[in-house]
Write a protein that holds these residues in place. Structure first.
Motif: not given
Lengths: 413, 410
Positions: A166-173, A236-241, A293-303
């Motif tokens: 997850l972003p901002g964290l070490p690799p979970a692996g 930025a913001d990757m990875p986010n598996s 729409t998926v685009r608008s959901r992705v744009d505000n995905e964290a919320e």
């Protein structure tokens, strides 16, 4: 009259030096398909090259070199012999065994079989059409060929560790040796392909399997995105598996459910799935235009992910999954080992009872497939050290009982 | 089967694959080893052609990188299975084949009289592979790679020490991959058996079962001792907490410390390296490393029973962490491995492909795309067959091999 069904690999014999999971897992699959797998171990160090011999988890109350649960699992259905290859008499018996085997398999570090005098060229001298499959981390050639590896290292070097987190964290692996399992799958595939080729052409060959290369094929889309678009994974913001970038899905992740460390996975594949989810959720925020729409959901995905979590956390993971699935939205509880092994009847046929000659009955993993004409089968647990010396050296290779007694007394077998 | 013309392992075998993200890898593994894999797409193309990312971010059914990766070496035909004339062509195609791979919704093909049940009667040598959620006689819930990994077991073991953070799905579609990793050996075993018996068969691969059989110790601890593993950051899930195995190096890259040093030679090698680097004064673990001379090898049991052994063992781990704080990850990797200690850099997928070792082995595999007049490096061979090499060609354009169907009807 009940007739035992045929097995796909009956009449195939493998002279098998593999161990751990990356190697032994491969020949276990072949054993389940009916091949005769003869596991060769060193009597001097009591087979401890395979570190899974004699380590926990233990099979039942047993302890010691025969009681490792992982060893029992990965070697069920095989035969076991001992050969002290420091002694020429043992080397001669190995040559005899190779002569009656279809393939020789191993997952030592690169070069070990050559040093033992049983590299591919040596094996060809013994049997011209022999198949030889070697499996190690970095492969038999190249600057790192002498380097050591095991599952987590293969995962690290190949990109599989980096892409799991997850972003901002070490690799979970991967919280286990995914590449020992998967290296075994590729090794089984390689052996079978080589056997099929020989069946059709009469030609044997060497297959050099580098586990890290097999692993490097398993993130193809990310590799190509970097190659073609210059969009590498260090951004930025990757990875986010837990999210899905290919295909783009949102929301897509794992959220808390009712109870301690309980989780539910939900994948909204498209806008139709989203409509279905809103009907199940019946949350006022879910009907807002900005989520349509998926685009608008992705744009505000964290919320959106925060809102979903606030909704899921007061629901039972199974009940919520069932409601979503009934509505047509992919969802599943994150199942704990007990829940999936003991309480999920969809996996009933996977856990099989085998009989270990010293320990008695135990349960191991079977194969997750069914074959209509040649069903797989595993009946025996892992072989004890040298358990089948009598059969292999006596019945198969024609050594007398007296000779075997001498060889045993003199530490040759 | 047609006569073998080349030295490829699977040349002469025809495989029909009904396009689906669930079984695409199985077809690719067979195609890259020489089978003629014909992927049957619906009108407009397989859905996965529409998935991003696209080459140069130009959305087009021929530019999808998912399509490019999973469909190398295949042929494409378009058939509308809901059209009676075309389903008839599909049946003819299947009757010309050795293997069918499909992951269709349960019952769909049966409803079209184009299932194993119907077609194996006309082609008894046919090997038919259904990739299903948990069996052809089971249910077919809506599912994705994520939900399969969640209920199949892997997700439980992956994530972080802090259990407030959700568990993690490993990246890269490994749920679907794992089912394909069981499908392919099964197909090969069935082909070997058919060589002698002349008989095909039905193979049913459970995606849920495949993942259940691919969790290593999570299953083994439960089956054998009834104990539950708990996830930990960057290392094996385990019933009790274990020590870290992942460090951040001086260049910000993560590093897997692998199997920590245990032997006298390894402790000595670490000391020598610290001396060579002129870092003795800064390394608090250095003095304790000297005591490593007293141990030929520290076993797992000694760690619990001998406090000195445990202290020396810990100093080896601390020395590696110390070196990682001062060296870039790749330099630490080379230095430790040259001294006999297993470890690895946490690379990204693209970094692995361009590492000098894998470049020298020829792992990057270039494929030319005519419509872009450009070549791109793909991940290469998962195994090296010395006499029957792996080879991957460009994924097919939509309907590129439609003429195959004309050959069938003529």
């Amino acid at each position: 009259m009940n007739k035992t069904p045929p097995q796909a690999l009956e009449n195939i014999r493998i002279c098998d030096f593999t161990g751990q999971l990356a190697g032994a897992g491969a020949t276990k699959i072949l054993a389940a398909f009916g091949a005769e797998i003869i596991r060769v171990e060193d009597p001097v160090n009591k087979g401890k090259w395979d570190i899974l011999r004699g380590v926990p988890p233990w099979v039942g109350e047993a302890r010691g070199l025969e009681a490792g649960g992982a060893f029992n699992n990965h070697n069920s259905g095989k035969l076991g012999i001992t050969l002290n290859l420091r002694d020429e008499r043992a080397r001669e018996m190995l040559r005899d065994l190779v002569r009656v085997s279809d393939a020789v398999t191993e997952n030592f570090a690169a070069g070990v079989m050559d040093r033992l005098g049983f590299g591919y060229k040596d094996l060809c001298q013994i049997r011209e059409d022999i198949i030889y499959v070697s499996n190690n981390g970095f492969g038999a050639t190249g600057p790192y060929s002498s380097y050591k590896s095991w599952g987590p290292i293969a995962q690290a070097m190949s990109g599989l560790t980096h892409t799991s987190g997850l972003p901002g964290l070490p690799p979970a692996g991967w919280g286990y040796s995914f590449m020992d399992h998967t290296g075994g799958y590729y090794m089984a595939t390689a052996i079978l392909m080589a056997l099929l080729h020989r069946r059709r052409s009469g030609e044997g060959q060497w297959v050099d399997l580098a586990c890290i290369e097999a692993a490097g094929t398993l993130n193809g889309v990310a590799s190509l995105d970097a190659e073609v678009n210059g969009r590498g994974m260090r951004r930025a913001d990757m990875p986010n598996s837990n999210r899905s970038q290919s295909p783009l899905m949102s929301p897509h992740g794992i959220w808390p459910a009712l109870g301690e460390d309980e989780w539910v996975a939900i994948a909204v594949r498209n806008d139709r799935d989203w409509e279905k989810l809103t009907r199940v959720a019946q949350q006022s925020w879910a009907y807002e235009e900005r989520w349509k729409t998926v685009r608008s959901r992705v744009d505000n995905e964290a919320e959106l992910e925060r809102l979903i979590g606030e909704w899921t956390c007061c629901h039972d993971k199974r009940e919520l999954s069932q409601l979503l699935v009934a509505a047509g939205v992919p969802a599943a509880p994150v199942l704990k080992p007990q829940e999936r092994i003991e309480a999920d009847d969809r996996t009933d046929g996977l856990w099989v009872n085998v009989e270990h000659s010293q320990i008695g009955p135990s349960k191991v993993e079977g194969l997750p497939i069914s074959m209509s004409e040649t069903p797989w089968s595993l009946e025996s647990g892992a072989p004890c050290l040298g358990e089948h010396n009598q059969y292999v050296f006596g019945e198969l290779l024609g050594r007398s009982e007296r000779e075997l007694e001498t060889l045993f007394e003199e530490g040759v077998i | 089967m047609r006569p073998s013309e080349t030295t490829s392992v699977l040349s002469g075998y025809r495989v029909i694959e009904l396009s689906s993200e669930r079984c695409a890898l199985a077809g690719k593994l067979l195609a890259d080893m020489g089978a003629e894999v014909v992927v049957v797409e619906p009108p407009g193309g397989c859905t996965t052609r529409t998935w991003e990312p696209f080459a140069h971010d130009r959305p087009d059914k021929e530019n999808g990188l998912h399509w490019w990766h999973y469909n190398t070496s295949k042929k494409s035909v378009v058939l509308d299975l809901d059209n009676e004339a075309e389903i008839s062509k599909f049946r003819s195609l299947v009757l010309s084949a050795d293997v069918v791979i499909e992951a269709e919704p349960l019952g769909r093909l049966d409803g079209l009289s184009a299932d194993w049940k119907q077609l194996s009667r006309q082609n008894p040598e046919l090997i038919w592979v259904s990739v299903t959620h948990h069996g052809r006689d089971g249910e077919d819930p809506p599912s994705t790679d994520l939900t399969l990994l969640a209920e199949g077991g892997p997700v439980w073991s992956c994530g972080y020490d802090d259990h407030v953070i959700p568990p993690v799905r490993g990246g890269g579609n490994q749920g679907f991959h794992t089912a394909c990793h069981y499908a392919v050996p099964s197909i090969l075993a069935a082909l070997i058996w058919r060589e002698g018996s002349g008989t095909g068969q039905l193979i049913d691969v459970s995606m849920l079962g495949s993942l259940n059989a691919t969790t290593e110790f999570a299953t083994l601890w439960w089956l054998n001792e009834g104990r539950q593993v708990e996830r930990q950051t960057g290392r094996h899930a385990h019933p009790t907490p274990t020590e870290w195995t992942q460090i951040e190096c001086a260049d910000g890259r993560w590093f897997n410390t692998g199997v920590p040093p245990r032997t006298r030679d390894e402790f000595q090698a670490l000391r020598d390296w610290i001396e060579e680097l002129g870092l003795v004064e800064n390394c608090s673990a250095y003095e304790i490393l000297k005591l490593g001379d007293q141990f030929e090898r520290i076993g797992i049991l000694e760690l619990d029973e001998d406090p000195l052994a445990a202290e020396v063992f810990q100093s080896g781990r601390e020395a590696i962490e110390f070196l990682g704080q001062r060296l870039p990850a790749h330099e630490l990797f080379i230095g430790l491995q040259e001294r006999g200690m297993a470890c690895g850099v946490v690379y990204t997928p693209e970094e692995m492909i361009h590492d000098p070792h894998f470049v020298e082995r020829g792992f990057p595999h270039s494929i030319y795309y005519e419509h872009l007049d450009a070549s791109y490096e793909h991940p290469g061979a998962p195994y090296r067959f010395m006499k029957t090499p792996w080879a991957a060609e460009r994924a097919p354009y939509l309907g590129e091999h439609q003429a195959l169907l004309d050959d069938l009807s003529s």
